[in-house]
Design a protein around this motif. Structure first.
Motif, PDB file in Angstrom:
ATOM      1  N   SER A  40      47.554  24.870  17.445  1.00 43.49           N
ATOM      2  CA  SER A  40      46.763  24.043  16.532  1.00 43.49           C
ATOM      3  C   SER A  40      47.691  22.963  15.988  1.00 43.49           C
ATOM      4  O   SER A  40      48.294  23.144  14.933  1.00 43.49           O
ATOM      5  N   PRO A  41      47.826  21.867  16.751  1.00 39.78           N
ATOM      6  CA  PRO A  41      48.697  20.778  16.292  1.00 39.78           C
ATOM      7  C   PRO A  41      48.449  20.492  14.817  1.00 39.78           C
ATOM      8  O   PRO A  41      47.304  20.328  14.387  1.00 39.78           O
ATOM      9  N   ASN A  42      49.528  20.477  14.048  1.00 33.90           N
ATOM     10  CA  ASN A  42      49.389  20.483  12.595  1.00 33.90           C
ATOM     11  C   ASN A  42      49.670  19.134  11.965  1.00 33.90           C
ATOM     12  O   ASN A  42      48.968  18.694  11.064  1.00 33.90           O
ATOM     13  N   GLY A  57      40.898  23.042  15.306  1.00 31.88           N
ATOM     14  CA  GLY A  57      39.811  23.919  15.738  1.00 31.88           C
ATOM     15  C   GLY A  57      39.180  23.403  17.018  1.00 31.88           C
ATOM     16  O   GLY A  57      39.578  22.373  17.566  1.00 31.88           O
ATOM     17  N   GLY A  58      38.168  24.163  17.507  1.00 30.30           N
ATOM     18  CA  GLY A  58      37.511  23.816  18.756  1.00 30.30           C
ATOM     19  C   GLY A  58      38.291  24.393  19.925  1.00 30.30           C
ATOM     20  O   GLY A  58      39.433  24.839  19.768  1.00 30.30           O
ATOM     21  N   SER A  59      37.688  24.379  21.098  1.00 28.96           N
ATOM     22  CA  SER A  59      38.343  25.005  22.250  1.00 28.96           C
ATOM     23  C   SER A  59      39.454  24.134  22.821  1.00 28.96           C
ATOM     24  O   SER A  59      40.374  24.628  23.458  1.00 28.96           O
ATOM     25  N   VAL A  60      39.389  22.809  22.594  1.00 29.99           N
ATOM     26  CA  VAL A  60      40.446  21.910  23.075  1.00 29.99           C
ATOM     27  C   VAL A  60      41.053  21.195  21.868  1.00 29.99           C
ATOM     28  O   VAL A  60      40.381  20.434  21.184  1.00 29.99           O
ATOM     29  N   ARG A  61      42.327  21.480  21.604  1.00 27.84           N
ATOM     30  CA  ARG A  61      42.987  20.923  20.421  1.00 27.84           C
ATOM     31  C   ARG A  61      44.135  20.003  20.834  1.00 27.84           C
ATOM     32  O   ARG A  61      44.747  20.227  21.877  1.00 27.84           O
ATOM     33  N   TRP A 117      39.337  29.298  13.117  1.00 23.06           N
ATOM     34  CA  TRP A 117      38.443  28.162  13.319  1.00 23.06           C
ATOM     35  C   TRP A 117      37.659  28.387  14.619  1.00 23.06           C
ATOM     36  O   TRP A 117      38.217  28.927  15.588  1.00 23.06           O
ATOM     37  N   PRO A 118      36.373  27.987  14.629  1.00 27.53           N
ATOM     38  CA  PRO A 118      35.541  28.237  15.797  1.00 27.53           C
ATOM     39  C   PRO A 118      36.170  27.676  17.078  1.00 27.53           C
ATOM     40  O   PRO A 118      36.703  26.565  17.073  1.00 27.53           O
ATOM     41  N   GLY A 119      36.107  28.477  18.133  1.00 27.01           N
ATOM     42  CA  GLY A 119      36.541  28.010  19.448  1.00 27.01           C
ATOM     43  C   GLY A 119      37.999  28.244  19.768  1.00 27.01           C
ATOM     44  O   GLY A 119      38.412  28.095  20.921  1.00 27.01           O
ATOM     45  N   VAL A 120      38.809  28.605  18.761  1.00 25.84           N
ATOM     46  CA  VAL A 120      40.260  28.710  19.006  1.00 25.84           C
ATOM     47  C   VAL A 120      40.572  30.007  19.766  1.00 25.84           C
ATOM     48  O   VAL A 120      40.234  31.099  19.304  1.00 25.84           O
ATOM     49  N   GLN A 121      41.192  29.865  20.947  1.00 30.03           N
ATOM     50  CA  GLN A 121      41.580  31.023  21.754  1.00 30.03           C
ATOM     51  C   GLN A 121      42.835  31.667  21.155  1.00 30.03           C
ATOM     52  O   GLN A 121      43.555  31.046  20.394  1.00 30.03           O
ATOM     53  N   LEU A 138      35.528  15.255  15.969  1.00 29.83           N
ATOM     54  CA  LEU A 138      36.804  15.980  15.940  1.00 29.83           C
ATOM     55  C   LEU A 138      36.647  17.240  15.090  1.00 29.83           C
ATOM     56  O   LEU A 138      35.981  17.223  14.051  1.00 29.83           O
ATOM     57  N   ASN A 139      37.294  18.315  15.533  1.00 28.76           N
ATOM     58  CA  ASN A 139      37.210  19.605  14.838  1.00 28.76           C
ATOM     59  C   ASN A 139      38.408  19.817  13.923  1.00 28.76           C
ATOM     60  O   ASN A 139      39.552  19.700  14.363  1.00 28.76           O
ATOM     61  N   ASN A 140      38.138  20.167  12.677  1.00 29.05           N
ATOM     62  CA  ASN A 140      39.164  20.692  11.768  1.00 29.05           C
ATOM     63  C   ASN A 140      40.445  19.858  11.812  1.00 29.05           C
ATOM     64  O   ASN A 140      41.515  20.356  12.182  1.00 29.05           O
TER      65      ASN A 140
END
Ligand SMILES: *[C@@H]1O[C@H](CO)[C@@H](O)[C@H](O)[C@H]1NC(C)=O
Ligand SMILES: *[C@@H]1O[C@H](CO)[C@@H](O)[C@H](O)[C@H]1NC(C)=O
Length: 424
Positions: free
Chosen positions: A207-209, A177-181, A232-236, A158-160
């Motif tokens: 970015s669900p918090n 983070g990451g491309s799919v959040r 964060w890496p990957g975030v559009q 899992l990212n961030n």
């Protein structure tokens, strides 16, 4: 004077002289039971500060203001040393005479600006599981009594990870983070993860918090653009407005909740009767001291997507309100810069502050069961274990269900009031 009354009189004088310390215009004497606690009780809510003073920064605490008047300087140094700052006498009943703060984990370098989030108490292993939001692929776990730490590898990684909660034996976490959040479940024994929700009809979430379950097993969660802001890496680039969502875990329907004045929805919590939703609106992390730092309350109904009767229940002055939790008596515990603020959401009154000077608290979590009354705070620099009289709202663990929550809240309120009267 009767002999016994003289003794009582002398004893009370002694208590006052030892506990009041000085005759400060800024503090009230504490009841004798609090002699061994590190608490100060402010007088008149500090309504008048003599002389001039200078504000330091958006994340500084009261004791960080630079005052010209020597009496203020000396009072502020007393506040700086306190673990608990009572703004209202009722805070004493909340913390109780055994109140203390311990540091159970510190992070490598003193300049460490890592954000620690997603605190979840797992009673089975007596661990606090939480994240370092800058990391990909693992979570921290610290044993509450031995302070032993371990890392839980998440698989798939899992990212961030930001907010999280415990539900039916699994952790449910938001990824930033990451491309799919989205929202993922995690088995804390194996680290295995599973996506629960990762899109809004083909759009990436921002970015669900943070997320919470209600007692119908449905999820409320917030989705601000912090992941993009923090790069964060990957975030559009954001594909959706900032929103508060409801996720029906049975039908899988996701609905954006309407009528919210919140710009940057962050931490959230439900009241004891689940008829009020609290949401933090936090923009101060992005610079200006005039940007929003609020906690809103809304009336919610399970069958409706409308957030009714929006009202401001709190404006933090230090940092920004982040994680929120509701206590056994319905009080709001709010993670802020310098500690946690304890607020009565009915009146908006700040009862007092749990102080972690020099650290920013991002989130907090009550323990439960045998450790009811213990609160865990995750900061930039450390994880804190706070022992209080007031426990968390552990409705499920106590088997207290919706129908009798009102009665229970009343009963607790009665006890709280009694305790205050005894202390006063
Ligand atoms: C977590 O994994 C362990 C080991 O495979 C398993 O025994 C346990 O049932 C899992 N927990 C849940 C809630 O699925
Ligand atoms: C949020 O912060 C940014 C940057 O400091 C500022 O420009 C903006 O006005 C703020 N918005 C609100 C609603 O506070």
């Amino acid at each position: 004077m009767h002999f016994l009354s003289i003794i009582a009189f002398l004893a009370s004088l002694h208590a006052l002289s030892t506990l009041a310390g000085d005759n400060s215009p800024f503090f009230l004497p504490l009841p004798e039971a609090f002699a061994n606690t590190n608490v100060v009780l402010l007088k008149d809510q500090l309504a008048v500060i003599p002389g001039e003073w200078e504000y330091q920064s958006a994340v500084s605490s009261l004791h960080n203001i630079r005052a010209s008047d020597p009496s203020v300087v000396s009072a502020l140094s007393k506040v700086a040393d306190a673990s608990f700052v009572a703004w209202d006498e009722r805070f004493l009943a909340v913390i109780g005479p055994e109140a203390k703060i311990e540091t159970i984990q510190t992070f490598e370098s003193p300049e460490d600006k890592h954000v620690h989030e997603a605190p979840v108490y797992v009673a089975e292993s007596n661990e606090l599981v939480y994240s370092d939001t800058s990391q990909v692929g693992w979570l921290w776990a610290v044993e509450m009594d031995t302070h032993e730490t371990r890392k839980i590898q998440t698989d798939p990684p899992l990212n961030n990870v930001n907010g999280a909660t415990y539900h039916d034996g699994l952790l449910y976490a938001c990824t930033n983070g990451g491309s799919v959040r989205g929202i993922f479940s995690i088995n804390v024994t194996t680290g295995w993860t599973k996506p629960i929700l990762n899109n809004y009809r083909g759009r990436h979430f921002n970015s669900p918090n943070d997320l919470i379950f209600d007692s119908n097993n449905n999820i409320y969660f917030t989705d601000p653009t912090y992941g993009w802001a923090q790069q964060w890496p990957g975030v559009q680039q954001p594909e959706l407005p900032n929103a508060i969502y409801h996720f029906d875990t049975r039908s899988k329907a996701v609905t954006a909740l309407s009528n919210s004045p919140v710009h940057y929805p962050n931490g959230l919590a439900l009241s004891l009767d689940e008829r009020t939703l609290y949401v933090a609106d936090s923009n101060s992390s992005f610079g200006s001291p005039t940007s929003v730092r609020n906690v809103w309350a809304f009336d919610v109904e399970h069958s409706s997507t409308i957030l009714r009767n929006p009202r401001l229940v709190y404006q933090a002055e230090s940092g920004w309100p982040d994680g929120l939790r509701v206590s056994r008596n319905g009080l709001l515990f709010i993670a802020v810069a310098g500690g946690a603020d304890v607020v009565d959401p009915q009146t908006g009154l700040l009862l007092g502050k749990i102080a972690t000077p020099g650290d920013i608290i991002l989130n907090l979590e009550p323990a439960n069961g045998e450790r009811d009354g213990v609160w865990l705070l995750t900061g930039n620099k450390a994880v804190y274990k706070v022992t209080l009289a007031e426990g968390g709202n552990n409705r499920r663990s106590l088997g207290e269900w919706k129908g009798n929550v009102g009665a229970i809240a009343e009963q607790h309120l009665g006890r709280l009031l009694c305790l205050v009267q005894n202390l006063a």
